[in-house]
Design an enzyme around this catalytic site. Structure first.
Site, PDB file in Angstrom:
ATOM      1  N   ASP A 177    -112.499 -35.891 -70.373  1.00 15.27           N
ATOM      2  CA  ASP A 177    -112.029 -34.828 -71.278  1.00 15.27           C
ATOM      3  C   ASP A 177    -112.847 -33.575 -71.302  1.00 15.27           C
ATOM      4  OD1 ASP A 177    -109.629 -34.536 -73.513  1.00 15.27           O
ATOM      5  OD2 ASP A 177    -111.572 -33.828 -74.203  1.00 15.27           O
ATOM      6  N   GLU A 221    -106.497 -30.797 -71.301  1.00 14.52           N
ATOM      7  CA  GLU A 221    -107.768 -30.860 -70.690  1.00 14.52           C
ATOM      8  C   GLU A 221    -108.263 -32.352 -70.470  1.00 14.52           C
ATOM      9  OE1 GLU A 221    -107.025 -30.285 -73.975  1.00 14.52           O
ATOM     10  OE2 GLU A 221    -108.948 -30.606 -75.359  1.00 14.52           O
TER      11      GLU A 221
END
Ligand SMILES: [Mg+2]
Length: 305
Positions: A177, A221
């Site tokens: 992430d 993301e």
């Protein structure tokens, strides 16, 4: 029989009520129909929850905001960009038609219109729209980054889990992430955010060296990898390579306390698949590890086996 709510929704926009009446009568048997008598009213309906039509019949000449402007605004907005627009107009010189088509309209219908032709054109464009929607939902590639998407990863994970179950071989997954990505977007704008996602996706993809390993954009993301026949030590190697290779991009990140450039946190998990458990649990474990890597200060890896 199709229930009424499953019928495609057509929005008719025209400032002449009799035109609306004729068009609505033509289409009512096959579609749900909404109407608007001005450009602004049309945009309001489209913006409303559940108001997004499958197709818009749009009058060009209207008082206030004309059809061209309505079309331009619809095509500028990513939410409404994909709605097919057909112009309905008394203007029928080539220049007007070209202008409408350049704005992204699918088609033109000239007034006075023949109901049978309107019906046929609407049907053609609706069926095209349905096919496009279906293709998008079946696609296995993430549109922005060009790497596989979550659907593809879930399929691979399922297949590799079953293989591990049969062969008694370990299976590993990793999740990454981007650190402080929301702040990145706020600071650099969504265009900047998209460029960042593409660069990170490239760095992560190029970190995979074995042909059997696959990775995907898992959402937002977040990225994930599936590594068949891999133990915890092997998973840790990839996780660390992910961290190192993203940091090596040295992409400036003004709002990161993890070193002033773009970094990722990575969690990984590994196990020999066993019957009562599921591949989803393995992913959840990696996600938990990712959370720990964030807790411990980001730009680092955390794992379990
Ligand atoms: Mg008009």
């Amino acid at each position: 029989m199709q229930n009424d709510n499953n019928k495609p929704l057509v929005l008719i926009v025209d400032d002449t009520p009799t035109n609306i009446q004729v068009l609505a009568e033509t289409l009512r048997a096959d579609y749900r129909v909404k109407v608007a008598t001005s450009g602004q009213a049309a945009l309001d309906i489209v913006g409303r929850e559940g108001g997004k039509p499958d197709l818009i019949l749009l009058d060009v000449m209207m008082a206030g905001m004309d059809g061209y402007e309505v079309c331009r605004r619809l095509k500028d907005n990513p939410d409404t960009h994909g709605i097919p627009v057909i112009f309905v107009t008394a203007k029928n010189d080539a220049q007007d038609e070209e202008r409408g088509l350049r704005l992204g309209a699918m088609d033109y219908i000239a007034k006075p219109f023949h109901p049978a032709i309107v019906k046929a054109r609407v049907q053609n464009h609706i069926s095209l729209k349905m096919k496009t929607d279906l293709l998008e939902s079946l696609a296995l590639i993430d549109g922005l980054t060009g790497i596989p998407n979550r659907r593809r990863l879930d399929e691979t994970l399922d297949a590799e889990w079953k293989r591990g179950l049969r062969n008694g071989t370990p299976l590993a997954v990793a999740m990454a992430d981007i650190d402080y990505f929301k702040a990145y977007n706020d600071h650099y704008g969504h265009g900047g955010g998209d460029e960042c996602l593409k660069a990170v996706a490239r760095a992560l993809s190029s970190s995979l060296v074995r042909p059997a390993d696959m990775m995907a954009r898992y959402g937002g993301e977040e990225f994930a990898a599936v590594m068949p026949d891999t133990d915890a030590a092997g998973a840790k190697l990839l996780a660390q390579r992910w961290c190192d290779n993203v940091a090596a991009l040295v992409l400036p990140h003004a709002c990161s306390s993890a070193g002033g450039h773009v970094t990722v946190s990575v969690g990984y998990a590994c196990q020999v698949p066993e019957a009562p458990q599921s591949p989803q649990m393995l992913l959840e474990m990696a996600d938990k590890m990712l959370y720990q890597a964030k807790e411990h200060g980001r730009n680092q890896v955390c794992g379990s086996q």
